[in-house]
Design an enzyme around this catalytic site. Structure first.
Site, PDB file in Angstrom:
ATOM      1  N   GLU A 115       0.635  -1.259   0.082  1.00 57.70           N
ATOM      2  CA  GLU A 115       0.047   0.007  -0.036  1.00 57.70           C
ATOM      3  C   GLU A 115       0.846   1.259   0.028  1.00 57.70           C
ATOM      4  OE1 GLU A 115      -1.740  -0.498   3.742  1.00 57.70           O
ATOM      5  OE2 GLU A 115      -3.263  -2.035   3.067  1.00 57.70           O
ATOM      6  N   LYS A 117       2.084   4.495   1.465  1.00 61.38           N
ATOM      7  CA  LYS A 117       2.372   5.089   2.599  1.00 61.38           C
ATOM      8  C   LYS A 117       2.109   6.624   2.898  1.00 61.38           C
ATOM      9  CE  LYS A 117       5.757   5.463   6.653  1.00 61.38           C
ATOM     10  NZ  LYS A 117       4.952   6.086   7.189  1.00 61.38           N
ATOM     11  N   ASP A 119       2.008  10.075   4.889  1.00 60.25           N
ATOM     12  CA  ASP A 119       2.407  10.845   5.915  1.00 60.25           C
ATOM     13  C   ASP A 119       1.486  11.663   6.650  1.00 60.25           C
ATOM     14  OD1 ASP A 119       4.316  10.712   7.862  1.00 60.25           O
ATOM     15  OD2 ASP A 119       5.586  12.300   7.012  1.00 60.25           O
ATOM     16  N   TYR A 227      -6.480   1.588   6.728  1.00 55.25           N
ATOM     17  CA  TYR A 227      -5.876   0.482   5.983  1.00 55.25           C
ATOM     18  C   TYR A 227      -5.520  -0.534   7.224  1.00 55.25           C
ATOM     19  CZ  TYR A 227      -2.723   3.936   8.582  1.00 55.25           C
ATOM     20  OH  TYR A 227      -2.134   4.876   9.656  1.00 55.25           O
ATOM     21  N   LYS A 315      10.761   3.355   3.112  1.00 58.53           N
ATOM     22  CA  LYS A 315      10.638   4.693   2.963  1.00 58.53           C
ATOM     23  C   LYS A 315      11.459   5.358   1.695  1.00 58.53           C
ATOM     24  CE  LYS A 315      10.043   7.432   6.758  1.00 58.53           C
ATOM     25  NZ  LYS A 315       9.751   8.066   7.964  1.00 58.53           N
ATOM     26  N   CYS A 409      12.164  48.837   9.808  1.00 57.61           N
ATOM     27  CA  CYS A 409      11.548  48.180   8.814  1.00 57.61           C
ATOM     28  C   CYS A 409      12.547  48.312   7.397  1.00 57.61           C
ATOM     29  CB  CYS A 409      10.369  48.555   8.538  1.00 57.61           C
ATOM     30  SG  CYS A 409       9.632  47.955   6.716  1.00 57.61           S
ATOM     31  N   CYS A 412      10.686  50.891   4.888  1.00 53.35           N
ATOM     32  CA  CYS A 412      10.459  52.258   5.098  1.00 53.35           C
ATOM     33  C   CYS A 412      11.485  52.638   6.180  1.00 53.35           C
ATOM     34  CB  CYS A 412       8.944  52.326   5.397  1.00 53.35           C
ATOM     35  SG  CYS A 412       8.442  51.673   7.094  1.00 53.35           S
ATOM     36  N   CYS A 427       6.068  45.789  11.109  1.00 51.07           N
ATOM     37  CA  CYS A 427       6.743  47.392  10.889  1.00 51.07           C
ATOM     38  C   CYS A 427       4.978  47.886  11.223  1.00 51.07           C
ATOM     39  CB  CYS A 427       6.649  47.374   9.310  1.00 51.07           C
ATOM     40  SG  CYS A 427       6.415  49.026   8.691  1.00 51.07           S
ATOM     41  N   CYS A 432       3.891  52.330   5.065  1.00 46.22           N
ATOM     42  CA  CYS A 432       5.022  51.728   4.721  1.00 46.22           C
ATOM     43  C   CYS A 432       4.766  51.187   3.077  1.00 46.22           C
ATOM     44  CB  CYS A 432       5.443  50.422   5.500  1.00 46.22           C
ATOM     45  SG  CYS A 432       6.565  49.313   4.919  1.00 46.22           S
TER      46      CYS A 432
HETATM   47  S1  IVH Z   1      -0.280   0.087   9.146  1.00 49.61           S
HETATM   48  C1  IVH Z   1      -0.517  -2.032  12.916  1.00 49.61           C
HETATM   49  N1  IVH Z   1      -0.562   1.264   6.759  1.00 49.61           N
HETATM   50  O1  IVH Z   1       2.899   5.208   8.693  1.00 49.61           O
HETATM   51  C2  IVH Z   1      -0.738  -1.528  11.834  1.00 49.61           C
HETATM   52  N2  IVH Z   1       0.395   2.410   8.390  1.00 49.61           N
HETATM   53  O2  IVH Z   1       5.586   5.101   9.634  1.00 49.61           O
HETATM   54  C3  IVH Z   1       0.156  -0.077  11.687  1.00 49.61           C
HETATM   55  N3  IVH Z   1       0.716   4.852   7.724  1.00 49.61           N
HETATM   56  O3  IVH Z   1       1.942   4.211  12.115  1.00 49.61           O
HETATM   57  C4  IVH Z   1      -0.238   0.941  10.700  1.00 49.61           C
HETATM   58  N4  IVH Z   1       0.058   4.598   5.503  1.00 49.61           N
HETATM   59  O4  IVH Z   1       0.616   6.110  10.992  1.00 49.61           O
HETATM   60  C5  IVH Z   1      -0.102   1.267   7.870  1.00 49.61           C
HETATM   61  N5  IVH Z   1      -0.618   1.841   4.354  1.00 49.61           N
HETATM   62  C6  IVH Z   1      -0.446   2.046   5.587  1.00 49.61           C
HETATM   63  C7  IVH Z   1      -0.054   3.499   6.337  1.00 49.61           C
HETATM   64  C8  IVH Z   1       0.469   3.454   7.492  1.00 49.61           C
HETATM   65  C9  IVH Z   1       0.756   5.537   6.529  1.00 49.61           C
HETATM   66  C10 IVH Z   1       1.628   5.184   8.990  1.00 49.61           C
HETATM   67  C11 IVH Z   1       0.928   4.939  10.226  1.00 49.61           C
HETATM   68  C12 IVH Z   1       1.949   4.342  10.778  1.00 49.61           C
HETATM   69  C13 IVH Z   1       3.338   5.178  10.176  1.00 49.61           C
HETATM   70  C14 IVH Z   1       4.500   4.011  10.232  1.00 49.61           C
END
Ligand code: IVH
Length: 667
Positions: A115, A117, A119, A227, A315, A409, A412, A427, A432
């Site tokens: 999946e 990821k 942030d 997820y 990552k 400033c 001015c 300022c 200005c």
């Molecule tokens: S699974 C037990 N799936 O990334 C299951 N986490 O760096 C734990 N995150 O803590 C999480 N996408 O906040 C899971 N497809 C994904 C995710 C995901 C983003 C976040 C989540 C996790 C963090 C870890």
């Protein structure tokens, strides 16, 4: 010191440093260093703790997940702990993960799911008999903040599961995020309003969910994906893929794209594809998450204190570049705020050249410990906005120079002050020229009075020639004056005069936004126009009257009151009227006095004889207001055929539900 002492000291230093970063990351949503550097510290400490188990401590930051409770929210204990993930930047470590899981449960037949990821902010959503009853942050993994009210404002999160046979209990885990486009727009708005901007979409999502006023959250562009599973009763899933498919059926948001991979090679191929799609997602992704698909064996693999052993995050190396901070200059904003800006040796990051990056304020420079002449890392926040994310102190030559904010400033020469409740310097000279320039820009901007052709270069000339002291003066400039400006042909002068003339008749909300009232964006301005027939009524409004409006919170209400109380703002409005700028709403007067005056309605489903637009127009003509989501402030929900979650929510909140006939009766 002996070797052993060195190692011991390093362990204790790393622990202290990681704790310090955790605090800044989780509590203030303002990380001091890029993720990559943080992850390297964690990896170093993990290796030392592994090799020297005698010094492993129960209170190591490696066994803690992040946050402490936030003031103002109730604390909730998670029925099933909310874990994080082990992560890596290294394909070899993924191979090692594969070998490890196969060795640990040799009998297991399984495949992987990959999946994206995202942030953002990890949340849990609790559905009891199909209804959302609780939403919380991860917190320390065991206890988090109850942010149900905030999560309810997110459109992607359904108030009810879309199934006729919901399980008794379903807790889903997911991520709340801010899409890239929404992040950029929000920051633009904040910058225009003199508020601090967010460093990246993640910080913006964290900052949004920490708001105590859900009305503010409702204005933030937030999305969600689910997820993982927490506690559940009355339903079970054999595979992760099945879980995701069911969540989708239930109307919960899931990733638009996932991969099922028979083995690790397939995972690696899918990761390559994911990376090629990386920038196509509307949200920022920072890697991929690899999970074993077959849930039956999850307990056999088990869990560490922080994460499951059956999943791992891969990552991406951040897209960033190293360059030199040549200078720090000062930009003076519309409200007088002095913003330090990094002038950089041009460098290419993720396909575009970066020359400058905002440094936000002096505290930010101190926190990052930046010196002029430093080699620095730059990234693009939200993949769009250039940002200085770190400094390479080891490359210092000794010739770097500390930066201090000016005490006058730079535009001015006027005095600068710091308000008690702000980090920013301002300022205070209302004349200005730099402030005036930003003010006029804001006034003429597309979301405001939309004065086509009035660009920066022109505004500067008007200011240099001292023809304008406020936006109202724009309307006093004669054709001859326009003609006399540099590079201004007859045609352009005519076009500008026309654009200015057209702007006199703009909708009231545009004028309200253009005035530059702190916190008032275009959406709030529209909410104000919907309620007030003209600017005079708005100026006379009481805080209570303002706060009663759906989109206006107490902070904004106060900002509006303060703005209109200032004599110079009153003078500006009188001046705008004097030059013929419309200050009344074009909406029909009956709209505010009809039978539905002051009522808020929500339309859902298909009505038998009216289209939605027609229904909306008739409601508005009767003085009512149509909003898109159901809340405590909704008076009626008009439900047609195939009405969805809005109807459920209305039932839940005990709001009067009517059909088309009921609506016609009201009208
Ligand atoms: S699974 C037990 N799936 O990334 C299951 N986490 O760096 C734990 N995150 O803590 C999480 N996408 O906040 C899971 N497809 C994904 C995710 C995901 C983003 C976040 C989540 C996790 C963090 C870890």
């Amino acid at each position: 010191m002996s070797d052993a002492d060195h190692i011991k000291k390093r362990i204790s230093d790393l622990r202290a440093e990681i704790r310090r970063h955790n605090e800044r990351y989780y509590q203030d949503a303002a990380p001091l260093i890029p993720d990559r550097e943080y992850d390297a510290l964690v990896a170093e400490l993990a290796a030392l703790e592994r090799d020297h188990p005698a010094w492993a401590a129960a209170d190591s930051p490696l066994t803690e997940i992040g946050e402490t409770p936030t003031q103002g929210f109730a604390t909730v204990t998670h029925a099933v702990p909310m874990l994080s993930l082990a992560n890596t930047y290294d394909v070899d470590e993924l191979r090692a993960f594969d070998v490890r899981v196969r060795k640990q449960v040799p009998s297991a037949q399984f495949d992987y799911v990959l999946e994206p990821k995202i942030d953002g902010v990890a949340v849990t959503l609790r559905y009891e008999h199909g209804a959302l009853t609780l939403g919380a942050t991860r917190g320390d993994g065991r206890q988090g903040d109850d942010i149900t009210r905030n999560l309810r404002t997110i459109k992607a999160i359904p108030a009810r599961l879309t199934t006729t046979a919901p399980p008794d209990l379903l807790e889903v885990r997911g991520e709340v995020f801010m899409p890239k486009a929404g992040f950029v727009a929000l920051n633009e708005r904040r910058a225009a309003e003199g508020q601090p901007v967010f460093a990246n979409p993640r910080n913006a999502a964290v900052g949004s969910l920490k708001q105590l006023d859900p009305r503010i959250v409702a204005q933030r562009p937030l999305g969600a994906v689910c997820y993982a599973l927490g506690a559940c009763e009355g339903i079970a899933f054999d595979t992760h893929a099945e879980l995701l498919a069911t969540l989708k059926d239930f109307g919960l948001p899931v990733h638009p794209r996932t991969w099922i991979c028979p083995d690790l090679d397939a995972v690696l191929a899918a990761l390559t594809e994911l990376e090629s799609l990386r920038h196509d997602f509307p949200f920022e992704i920072d890697g991929g998450v690899i999970k074993i698909n077959q849930r039956a064996w999850y307990d056999e693999w088990g869990y560490t204190a922080k994460s499951p052993r059956w999943a791992v995050a891969y990552k991406y190396e951040p897209e960033r570049a190293e360059t030199t901070l040549k200078a720090i200059t000062i930009q003076v904003g519309r409200t007088g705020i002095l913003t330090p800006v990094a002038e950089l040796e041009p460098v290419t990051v993720a396909g575009s050249t970066i020359h400058r990056a905002t440094l936000h304020n002096e505290d930010e420079i101190r926190r990052k410990d930046l010196l002029i002449g430093d080699r620095v890392w730059v990234e693009k926040a939200g993949e769009v906005i250039p940002a200085v994310v770190g400094v390479r102190k080891e490359k210092r030559t000794g010739n770097e120079q500390a930066f201090t904010m000016p005490d006058t400033c730079p535009a001015c020469g006027g005095p600068v002050t710091r308000r008690a409740d702000e980090v920013a310097l301002r300022c205070t000279n209302r004349q200005c020229p730099a402030q005036l320039k930003q003010w006029v820009r804001h006034f003429a901007a597309r979301g405001g009075m939309d004065i086509d052709g009035l660009g920066d270069a022109l505004i500067e000339q008007l200011i240099n020639r001292q023809w304008i002291e406020s936006p109202a003066d724009l309307y006093r400039i004669t054709r001859e004056q326009w003609r006399s400006l540099e590079r201004m042909g007859e045609k352009s002068a005519d076009n500008l005069m026309q654009a200015l003339d057209a702007s006199r008749q703009r909708d009231l909300w545009r004028l309200i936004f253009a005035l530059g009232i702190p916190h008032v964006g275009t959406r709030s301005a529209q909410a104000l126009e919907a309620h007030f027939p003209d600017l005079d009524h708005l100026m006379a409004a009481s805080p209570t009257e303002l706060e009663a409006l759906e989109d206006i919170g107490p902070i904004m209400a106060q900002a509006i009151i303060t703005f209109f109380a200032a004599p110079h703002n009153q003078a500006l409005i009188a001046d705008l009227k004097a030059v013929g700028v419309n200050t009344a709403s074009h909406r029909p007067a009956t709209a505010r006095t009809g039978p539905l005056q002051g009522k808020t309605l929500v339309l859902t489903g298909t009505l038998p004889d009216m289209t939605r637009d027609e229904a909306r127009a008739r409601i508005e003509a009767a003085g009512g207001k149509v909003t898109s989501s159901v809340s405590q402030k909704t008076d009626y929900v008009v439900a047609g055929e195939n009405a969805g979650s809005k109807l459920d929510k209305a039932q839940q909140l005990n709001i009067t539900i009517i059909d088309e006939k009921g609506l016609l009766d009201l009208l």
